[in-house]
Design a protein around this motif. Structure first.
Motif, mmCIF file in Angstrom:
data_model
loop_
_atom_site.group_PDB
_atom_site.id
_atom_site.type_symbol
_atom_site.label_atom_id
_atom_site.label_comp_id
_atom_site.label_asym_id
_atom_site.label_seq_id
_atom_site.Cartn_x
_atom_site.Cartn_y
_atom_site.Cartn_z
ATOM 1 N N GLU A 1 -43.974 16.654 -81.313
ATOM 2 C CA GLU A 1 -43.283 15.703 -82.181
ATOM 3 C C GLU A 1 -41.776 15.934 -82.155
ATOM 4 O OE1 GLU A 1 -44.358 13.052 -83.935
ATOM 5 O OE2 GLU A 1 -46.318 13.348 -83.044
ATOM 6 N N LEU A 2 -41.370 17.201 -82.193
ATOM 7 C CA LEU A 2 -39.943 17.511 -82.135
ATOM 8 C C LEU A 2 -39.335 17.036 -80.818
ATOM 9 C CD1 LEU A 2 -39.573 21.083 -83.670
ATOM 10 C CD2 LEU A 2 -38.802 18.919 -84.609
ATOM 11 N N ARG A 3 -40.068 17.257 -79.738
ATOM 12 C CA ARG A 3 -39.589 16.821 -78.428
ATOM 13 C C ARG A 3 -39.419 15.302 -78.406
ATOM 14 N NH1 ARG A 3 -43.432 19.137 -75.355
ATOM 15 N NH2 ARG A 3 -42.644 21.186 -75.850
ATOM 16 N N ALA A 4 -40.399 14.588 -78.971
ATOM 17 C CA ALA A 4 -40.335 13.129 -79.009
ATOM 18 C C ALA A 4 -39.147 12.658 -79.859
ATOM 19 C CB ALA A 4 -41.634 12.553 -79.560
ATOM 20 N N ILE A 5 -38.908 13.320 -80.987
ATOM 21 C CA ILE A 5 -37.779 12.964 -81.846
ATOM 22 C C ILE A 5 -36.468 13.225 -81.117
ATOM 23 C CG2 ILE A 5 -36.523 13.620 -83.951
ATOM 24 C CD1 ILE A 5 -39.308 14.130 -85.227
ATOM 25 N N GLY A 6 -36.375 14.373 -80.456
ATOM 26 C CA GLY A 6 -35.169 14.695 -79.686
ATOM 27 C C GLY A 6 -34.911 13.677 -78.594
ATOM 28 N N THR A 7 -35.972 13.272 -77.896
ATOM 29 C CA THR A 7 -35.841 12.259 -76.843
ATOM 30 C C THR A 7 -35.334 10.950 -77.425
ATOM 31 O OG1 THR A 7 -37.623 13.283 -75.584
ATOM 32 C CG2 THR A 7 -37.113 11.005 -75.056
ATOM 33 N N GLU A 8 -35.911 10.555 -78.548
ATOM 34 C CA GLU A 8 -35.503 9.297 -79.194
ATOM 35 C C GLU A 8 -34.057 9.352 -79.658
ATOM 36 O OE1 GLU A 8 -36.345 5.536 -79.551
ATOM 37 O OE2 GLU A 8 -37.826 6.982 -78.866
ATOM 38 N N LEU A 9 -33.638 10.489 -80.229
ATOM 39 C CA LEU A 9 -32.246 10.637 -80.636
ATOM 40 C C LEU A 9 -31.318 10.570 -79.429
ATOM 41 C CD1 LEU A 9 -32.306 13.384 -83.413
ATOM 42 C CD2 LEU A 9 -31.566 11.024 -83.657
ATOM 43 N N GLY A 10 -31.730 11.172 -78.334
ATOM 44 C CA GLY A 10 -30.933 11.120 -77.099
ATOM 45 C C GLY A 10 -30.770 9.695 -76.606
ATOM 46 N N ARG A 11 -31.851 8.933 -76.626
ATOM 47 C CA ARG A 11 -31.790 7.534 -76.200
ATOM 48 C C ARG A 11 -30.866 6.726 -77.101
ATOM 49 N NH1 ARG A 11 -38.195 7.059 -75.295
ATOM 50 N NH2 ARG A 11 -38.266 7.992 -73.221
ATOM 51 N N ALA A 12 -31.004 6.959 -78.414
ATOM 52 C CA ALA A 12 -30.145 6.237 -79.359
ATOM 53 C C ALA A 12 -28.678 6.591 -79.119
ATOM 54 C CB ALA A 12 -30.546 6.565 -80.792
ATOM 55 N N GLY A 13 -28.403 7.862 -78.859
ATOM 56 C CA GLY A 13 -27.028 8.285 -78.555
ATOM 57 C C GLY A 13 -26.500 7.619 -77.302
ATOM 58 N N ASN A 14 -27.336 7.525 -76.265
ATOM 59 C CA ASN A 14 -26.929 6.849 -75.025
ATOM 60 C C ASN A 14 -26.636 5.379 -75.288
ATOM 61 O OD1 ASN A 14 -27.133 9.136 -73.456
ATOM 62 N ND2 ASN A 14 -29.233 8.720 -72.808
ATOM 63 N N ASN A 15 -27.497 4.728 -76.072
ATOM 64 C CA ASN A 15 -27.268 3.322 -76.405
ATOM 65 C C ASN A 15 -25.947 3.136 -77.148
ATOM 66 O OD1 ASN A 15 -29.654 2.581 -75.192
ATOM 67 N ND2 ASN A 15 -30.813 2.504 -77.110
ATOM 68 N N ILE A 16 -25.668 4.042 -78.069
ATOM 69 C CA ILE A 16 -24.412 3.973 -78.818
ATOM 70 C C ILE A 16 -23.227 4.116 -77.871
ATOM 71 C CG2 ILE A 16 -22.978 5.230 -80.484
ATOM 72 C CD1 ILE A 16 -25.618 5.710 -82.065
ATOM 73 N N ASN A 17 -23.319 5.051 -76.933
ATOM 74 C CA ASN A 17 -22.235 5.233 -75.967
ATOM 75 C C ASN A 17 -22.033 3.979 -75.124
ATOM 76 O OD1 ASN A 17 -21.598 7.807 -76.798
ATOM 77 N ND2 ASN A 17 -22.919 8.809 -75.287
ATOM 78 N N GLN A 18 -23.126 3.365 -74.704
ATOM 79 C CA GLN A 18 -23.026 2.137 -73.914
ATOM 80 C C GLN A 18 -22.398 1.010 -74.731
ATOM 81 O OE1 GLN A 18 -26.980 1.413 -72.492
ATOM 82 N NE2 GLN A 18 -26.915 3.064 -70.978
ATOM 83 N N LEU A 19 -22.806 0.896 -75.993
ATOM 84 C CA LEU A 19 -22.223 -0.131 -76.861
ATOM 85 C C LEU A 19 -20.731 0.119 -77.088
ATOM 86 C CD1 LEU A 19 -25.041 -0.556 -79.518
ATOM 87 C CD2 LEU A 19 -24.300 -2.257 -77.834
ATOM 88 N N ALA A 20 -20.365 1.366 -77.255
ATOM 89 C CA ALA A 20 -18.952 1.704 -77.469
ATOM 90 C C ALA A 20 -18.143 1.349 -76.221
ATOM 91 C CB ALA A 20 -18.810 3.187 -77.794
ATOM 92 N N LYS A 21 -18.681 1.654 -75.046
ATOM 93 C CA LYS A 21 -17.984 1.322 -73.796
ATOM 94 C C LYS A 21 -17.821 -0.197 -73.672
ATOM 95 C CE LYS A 21 -18.063 1.831 -68.834
ATOM 96 N NZ LYS A 21 -18.761 2.250 -67.650
ATOM 97 N N HIS A 22 -18.885 -0.914 -73.979
ATOM 98 C CA HIS A 22 -18.839 -2.371 -73.910
ATOM 99 C C HIS A 22 -17.807 -2.924 -74.909
ATOM 100 C CE1 HIS A 22 -20.257 -6.382 -73.026
ATOM 101 N NE2 HIS A 22 -20.473 -6.601 -74.322
ATOM 102 N N ALA A 23 -17.797 -2.369 -76.118
ATOM 103 C CA ALA A 23 -16.837 -2.812 -77.142
ATOM 104 C C ALA A 23 -15.416 -2.528 -76.681
ATOM 105 C CB ALA A 23 -17.125 -2.122 -78.465
ATOM 106 N N ASN A 24 -15.187 -1.380 -76.076
ATOM 107 C CA ASN A 24 -13.850 -1.048 -75.571
ATOM 108 C C ASN A 24 -13.417 -2.020 -74.472
ATOM 109 O OD1 ASN A 24 -13.360 1.103 -77.296
ATOM 110 N ND2 ASN A 24 -14.321 2.592 -75.918
#
Length: 146
Positions: free
Chosen positions: A76-99
């Motif tokens: 479960e911890l591994r799955a949560i960590g993976t999901e947080l990583g994906r969300a972080g990547n999405n945020i980075n992509q959105l920030a790049k797009h916004a810039n």
């Protein structure tokens, strides 16, 4: 002269321990190491409970917190960590797009506002998760003297 209650006067109750609704007439026998037995005796003194009540309370009333499948917890911890990583990547992509949009003058203020709300929400969830995980590891370390 002492007053007798009705039950004692008619011979149905001689006093002593009251009969429970569900009498405890089943037993389980278990062996412990010397160290485990000392720990149980220590807990018996600390909590002012008999061994039987202590074990009943710890096993039956607190069953959920005591029983932890380590492998399932790790998955479960591994799955949560993976999901947080994906969300972080999405945020980075959105920030790049916004810039990129901002540099070309196409960035809408409502997009920035919505993005900031999502970032804040993500940060709150991540912070709470970290606090919870730290508490679990601290409590486990205390409990198991790690």
């Amino acid at each position: 002269m002492k007053k007798m209650n009705k039950a004692a006067s008619d011979g149905t109750n001689k006093g002593g321990r009251p009969v429970g609704l569900e009498p405890r007439n089943r037993s389980i026998h278990c062996r412990f190491t010397e160290k485990e037995h000392q720990l149980i005796e220590h807990m018996e003194r600390v909590f002012s409970l008999s061994k039987a009540n202590l074990i009943r309370t710890r096993v039956l009333e607190n069953a959920e917190p005591l029983i932890l499948d380590g492998l399932e917890f790790a998955k479960e911890l591994r799955a949560i960590g993976t999901e947080l990583g994906r969300a972080g990547n999405n945020i980075n992509q959105l920030a790049k797009h916004a810039n990129t949009l901002e540099k070309s003058g196409l960035l809408n203020e409502s997009v920035v506002t919505r993005f900031n709300v999502l970032i804040e929400s993500y940060n709150v969830v991540q912070t709470e998760l970290i606090k919870t995980l730290r508490k679990v590891t601290r409590d486990s370390a205390k409990k198991y003297k790690i």
